[in-house]
Design an enzyme around this catalytic site. Structure first.
Site, PDB file in Angstrom:
ATOM      1  N   GLU B  31       0.859  -1.192   0.000  1.00  0.00           N
ATOM      2  CA  GLU B  31       0.000   0.000   0.000  1.00  0.00           C
ATOM      3  C   GLU B  31       0.896   1.243   0.000  1.00  0.00           C
ATOM      4  OE1 GLU B  31      -3.254   1.052  -0.257  1.00  0.00           O
ATOM      5  OE2 GLU B  31      -2.277   3.005   0.009  1.00  0.00           O
ATOM      6  N   ILE B  47     -22.785   2.347  -2.309  1.00  0.00           N
ATOM      7  CA  ILE B  47     -24.009   1.679  -2.764  1.00  0.00           C
ATOM      8  C   ILE B  47     -23.684   0.277  -3.273  1.00  0.00           C
ATOM      9  CG2 ILE B  47     -25.962   1.793  -4.362  1.00  0.00           C
ATOM     10  CD1 ILE B  47     -25.809   4.141  -2.338  1.00  0.00           C
ATOM     11  N   HIS B  49     -25.044  -1.834  -5.751  1.00  0.00           N
ATOM     12  CA  HIS B  49     -25.989  -1.655  -6.852  1.00  0.00           C
ATOM     13  C   HIS B  49     -26.697  -2.958  -7.206  1.00  0.00           C
ATOM     14  CE1 HIS B  49     -24.855   2.477  -7.841  1.00  0.00           C
ATOM     15  NE2 HIS B  49     -23.617   2.133  -7.530  1.00  0.00           N
ATOM     16  N   ARG B 312     -12.630   8.463  -8.443  1.00  0.00           N
ATOM     17  CA  ARG B 312     -12.852   7.117  -8.973  1.00  0.00           C
ATOM     18  C   ARG B 312     -11.979   6.937 -10.207  1.00  0.00           C
ATOM     19  NH1 ARG B 312     -17.269  10.779  -8.337  1.00  0.00           N
ATOM     20  NH2 ARG B 312     -18.802   9.821  -9.702  1.00  0.00           N
ATOM     21  N   SER B 339     -17.705   2.544 -10.527  1.00  0.00           N
ATOM     22  CA  SER B 339     -19.022   2.017 -10.162  1.00  0.00           C
ATOM     23  C   SER B 339     -19.495   1.057 -11.243  1.00  0.00           C
ATOM     24  CB  SER B 339     -20.018   3.176 -10.028  1.00  0.00           C
ATOM     25  OG  SER B 339     -21.291   2.675  -9.749  1.00  0.00           O
ATOM     26  N   CYS B 404     -20.412  12.392  20.087  1.00  0.00           N
ATOM     27  CA  CYS B 404     -21.434  12.436  19.033  1.00  0.00           C
ATOM     28  C   CYS B 404     -21.812  11.037  18.552  1.00  0.00           C
ATOM     29  CB  CYS B 404     -20.957  13.268  17.854  1.00  0.00           C
ATOM     30  SG  CYS B 404     -20.418  14.930  18.297  1.00  0.00           S
TER      31      CYS B 404
END
Lengths: 420, 478
Positions: B31, B47, B49, B312, B339, B404
């Site tokens: 990395e 998301i 999808h 992205r 995506s 919080c």
């Protein structure tokens, strides 16, 4: 283990401490103060500058000194205090769920609860300031904690957004610690800070205050390297072509305080959209029976002296509630009229004896103006003022007998001759 | 000497790494940054999808549907929050209603289950705050939400628990071939002089996957697309319950309004291919807000807690690139995973190992493999009695640090101590949510910094926000 108390006070800062002493002195001895920090005193512990207590004690104290006076009072009465304890939730039936390393997690039952959680700072994120998200961006209070409590300097070349009191205090503090404060930018045409702080923290150190200016971009990949500051128009939108660039490694945000009412909402206590604190009667009881609120969780005060005063009211009446079991009702509604952003208390119970002190803030800077309290066509009170500014809370005392005479609602407004 | 070297610690690299540890292989992850999950996987919409978007026959379509089916199982094993909240693709004109039919047909062809068109009245009962001008929607019940960094970090942590090695700050600068008695191997070197050797390489370097491919002589064109987002407080979390999409146009899927896996409301992203930085812009954020206002009635923007931008990577083929190097045998590229890359990632991981690697070398199951991981948020979900039992043995779980999000010191210490260890403020934040809430770390940051300093044996002023060069403090006071 004891799990029920007559009064539980959430928060051991200036509001909670004063409320505890007041509740005790008014007859309820079974009081518990819950503080999430390891020590009592709240935010006062990091406010090492002076100027606290001028109104109440007629002397200038530092924050910790001011807190110490109340902590001593609490200790002298042997009032039970839990520190390092966080309240996780609160119900309208006054069940208080707490957690700490000593007691673990448990549910306490109170007859009355006093909310005294204080407020938090609005963050950079809430403003949608464009640019990068490197290290070196702090709210002024976080920077204050690093400097005054931890002993570390968060940066060397600083631009401050917002001229609230903490921002002003930190401009001076960072300068005294050897940092260069390049600018304090304020999006509004006026500062929301106290006049004395503008003079003592900026003017005395030649720190420029840019009114009608805001930060439009933050630069730097890993650490802040600079900001772009732009002038804004009357709609507070940046004006193209007015950009100024500052090379800096730190940006401090002092852009407003928000009462921390998450527990209040959970307990279904109605809030005022204007103060973002609970709607209260003059005795600081909220619209939920037996839940009281005081200090910055109710309305953001300018001076801690007023916090203590308000907390004493809440403590006294919470005590009365426990002893007599009666809730507030029979209300006159108080609302903010022209040029006034809010007025508190929002409700007055005519059955509660005594004069009522009204707190309110104006919406802009006004000179040679008149503050009025009216009920229908009737003027209850009228005061001429040379100057009113949003940064300084205004108060008016409404005499008890005047209140008895009216049956309508009350409006607080400001009549303005010259708007500067 | 490793059997397999994975380059890139995002969600694809992370899940491949974990998949590899199911077999008796020695594997490592390289990395570039000081922490894992620092690129596209840390800032996207999160998301899962359903799979109606991708063109039938594309790799995107295939792996989207497969990944979507696998997500529930993978997240359950890894203790990652995942919720099938369903998606609504909303139409605002007759033309868009026609597009919904096309999407539905395409989705059915891709094998997506349960798609249906809902009319205005039903749409309004499904989403109380949907705009009055919304006419109809395509409902995709299998669509879900997952936290992308939670998934990535959990996958890498689980792989490490099963024996994988992690090299941080390993910015790959060269890949050299070397021959030994068993055949060819690769020596991978980093900018700061680290060196690892391995027989196979999987390139999951996201934005840099083109550059990595170039190091072995392949020509992959990988571009960057910036997306800006606005995040709202959990207090407004019930503003919408489904993921609301605009009807896609030639320009893409447009912005969405969704509940996140953690219960915030997320608005965004923009799609800007001009720059590869992660700066937000006034125009970008204004665009997001304008679209959110078109989609919904009075979005609670007063509850904005932060805005951010993510990048992205996309391929010029506008499909995933999942292929072995043309020039370097044993090097496999996973590139252009835009995506629905997050959704596809578990399926891609399985494919790379079971379909590609298994043809290269015999794979023997690792009997000691344990694919389950204790959730980062496990403490929150315990009963009062269970919490007290833990606090009794470890009082740090009784100390709330982040007010919080109600995160305890125990949870933060665990994030610093467990695989992959958090080393900085942002690392703790992504693992625990401390600092993710409405005060944005204003209260907890000094506390977290102290825990990081103590645990790592460093001074407070050496603690960073996100690695070298991002010190929180510049020195001591006078």
């Amino acid at each position: 283990m004891k799990k029920s108390y007559d009064i539980i006070i959430i928060g051991g800062g200036p509001a909670g401490l004063a409320a505890a002493v007041s509740a005790y002195d008014n007859g309820v001895k079974d009081v518990l103060v819950i503080e999430r920090d390891v020590r009592l005193g709240g935010i006062l512990n990091q406010c090492i500058h002076n100027g606290f207590g001028l109104t109440r004690f007629k002397e200038s104290l530092s924050g910790p000194e001011y807190a110490a006076r109340f902590i001593e009072e609490v200790r002298a009465r042997n009032i039970e205090v839990w520190t390092g304890t966080t309240v996780l939730s609160l119900t309208k039936d006054k069940q208080v769920t707490v957690i700490d390393p000593v007691h673990g997690m448990l549910v306490l039952q109170a007859k009355a609860v006093i909310l005294a959680m204080g407020c938090r700072e609005r963050s950079r994120g809430a403003l949608n300031v464009a640019g990068s998200r490197p290290a070196g961006i702090y709210s002024a209070g976080t920077a204050q904690k690093y400097v005054n409590i931890k002993g570390f300097l968060p940066g060397k070349r600083v631009v401050i957004l917002g001229s609230g009191d903490i921002g002003l205090i930190m401009a001076r503090r960072m300068t005294l610690e050897g940092a260069k404060v390049l600018a304090v930018c304020e999006i509004m045409p006026y500062s929301s800070g106290l006049k004395r702080n503008i003079a003592q923290c900026l003017d005395d150190f030649d720190i420029p205050l840019y009114l009608n200016h805001t930060i439009t971009k933050i630069e730097g990949e890993k650490r802040v390297t600079g900001v772009v500051v732009s002038k804004v128009d009357e709609n507070r939108q940046p004006i193209a072509g007015t950009e100024m660039h500052f090379d800096c490694d730190t940006v401090l945000f002092s852009v407003g305080l928000i009462p921390e009412n998450e527990l209040t909402k959970e307990a279904e206590v109605p809030l005022s959209p204007k103060t973002r604190g609970a709607v209260v009667y003059q005795n600081r009881e909220t619209l939920v029976d037996g839940i009281f609120a005081c200090g910055n969780v109710l309305q953001v005060h300018d001076l801690v002296d007023f916090v203590s005063e308000e907390a004493e009211v809440a403590g006294r009446y919470a005590s009365k509630y426990v002893l007599e079991g009666k809730s507030s009702a029979c209300a006159i509604d108080v609302s903010a009229g022209e040029n006034v952003s809010y007025a508190l208390p929002q409700k007055i119970d005519k059955n509660i004896s005594g004069n009522v002190k009204l707190f309110f803030r104006v919406t802009n800077t006004f000179r040679n103006c008149t503050i009025k309290v009216t009920s229908g066509d009737r003027v209850l009170l009228s005061r001429k003022k040379q100057i009113c500014v949003p940064g300084e809370m205004e108060t008016l005392l409404l005499a008890e007998q005047k209140l008895q005479e009216i049956d309508g609602n009350i409006v607080v407004s400001l009549e303005n001759e010259v708007n500067v | 000497m490793f059997d397999v070297i994975v380059i890139g610690g995002g969600v694809v690299g992370g899940l491949i790494l974990r998949e590899l540890t199911e077999y008796r292989l020695s594997v490592c992850l390289l990395e570039k940054e000081s922490d894992v999950c620092m690129g596209a996987s840390k800032a996207n919409s999160g998301i899962v999808h359903a799979g109606y978007d991708a063109m039938p026959g594309s790799l995107k379509a295939k792996f989207n549907v497969l990944g979507s089916e696998m997500m529930e199982g993978v997240t359950a094993e890894l203790g990652v929050k995942y919720r099938r909240n369903g998606a609504l693709v909303v139409a605002f004109s007759q033309e868009e209603i026609a597009t919904l039919q096309t999407l539905k047909k395409r989705g059915e062809e891709n094998g997506v289950k349960g798609l249906e068109i809902v009319q205005q009245e039903e749409l309004r009962t499904m989403e109380k705050n949907i705009s009055d001008t919304a006419l109809a929607a395509l409902y995709a019940p299998t669509s879900g939400v997952v936290c992308p960094y939670e998934l990535s970090i959990a996958a890498i942590g689980n792989a490490m628990d099963n024996g994988a090695a992690l090299y941080n700050d390993f910015d790959v600068t060269s890949i050299a071939r070397k021959a030994d008695e068993k055949g060819e191997t690769y020596v991978v070197c980093s900018k700061n002089g680290q060196e690892v050797e391995g027989r196979y390489i999987v390139n999951c370097a996201g934005l840099n996957s083109g550059a990595i491919a170039a190091l072995v002589g392949d020509d992959l064109c990988v571009g960057a697309r910036k997306g800006e987002y606005v995040l709202l407080d959990r207090e407004s979390g019930d503003f919408v319950s489904h993921t609301l999409f605009f009807t896609p146009t030639k320009l893409g899927k447009g912005i969405l309004v969704t509940q996140t896996a953690d219960g915030n409301i997320l608005l965004g992203p923009t799609a800007d291919e001009r720059t590869a930085d992660t700066q937000t812009t006034a125009q970008g954020l204004a665009f997001v807000i304008e679209k959110a206002k078109k989609m919904t009635k009075n979005p609670p923007l007063y509850n904005t807690i932060t805005s951010f931008a993510g990048i992205r990577a996309y391929s010029d083929r506008h499909d995933f690139v999942l292929e072995e190097s043309k020039t370097a045998q044993g090097v496999f590229h996973c590139a252009g995973i835009e995506s629905p890359g997050l959704t596809a990632s578990p399926a891609i991981a399985k494919y790379v190992v079971e379909t590609w690697l298994s043809q290269k070398m015999p794979l023997v199951k690792n009997k000691k493999f344990n694919g389950t991981r204790k959730p980062d948020y496990f403490f929150k979900n315990l009963t009062l009695e269970e919490k007290n039992a833990i606090i009794k043995t470890d009082p740090s779980y009784g100390k709330i640090v982040c007010r919080c999000e109600q995160i305890t010191e125990g949870e933060i210490l665990r994030a610093i101590r467990e695989n992959p260890p958090a080393r900085d403020i942002d690392g703790v934040k992504r693992r625990t949510r401390s600092g993710m809430g409405r005060c944005q770390g204003g209260f907890c940051q000094p506390y977290v910094a102290e825990l990081l300093a103590k645990e790592q044996g460093i001074e407070l002023f050496e603690v960073t926000k996100n690695g070298k060069g991002s010190s929180l403090l510049t020195g001591v006071t006078k």
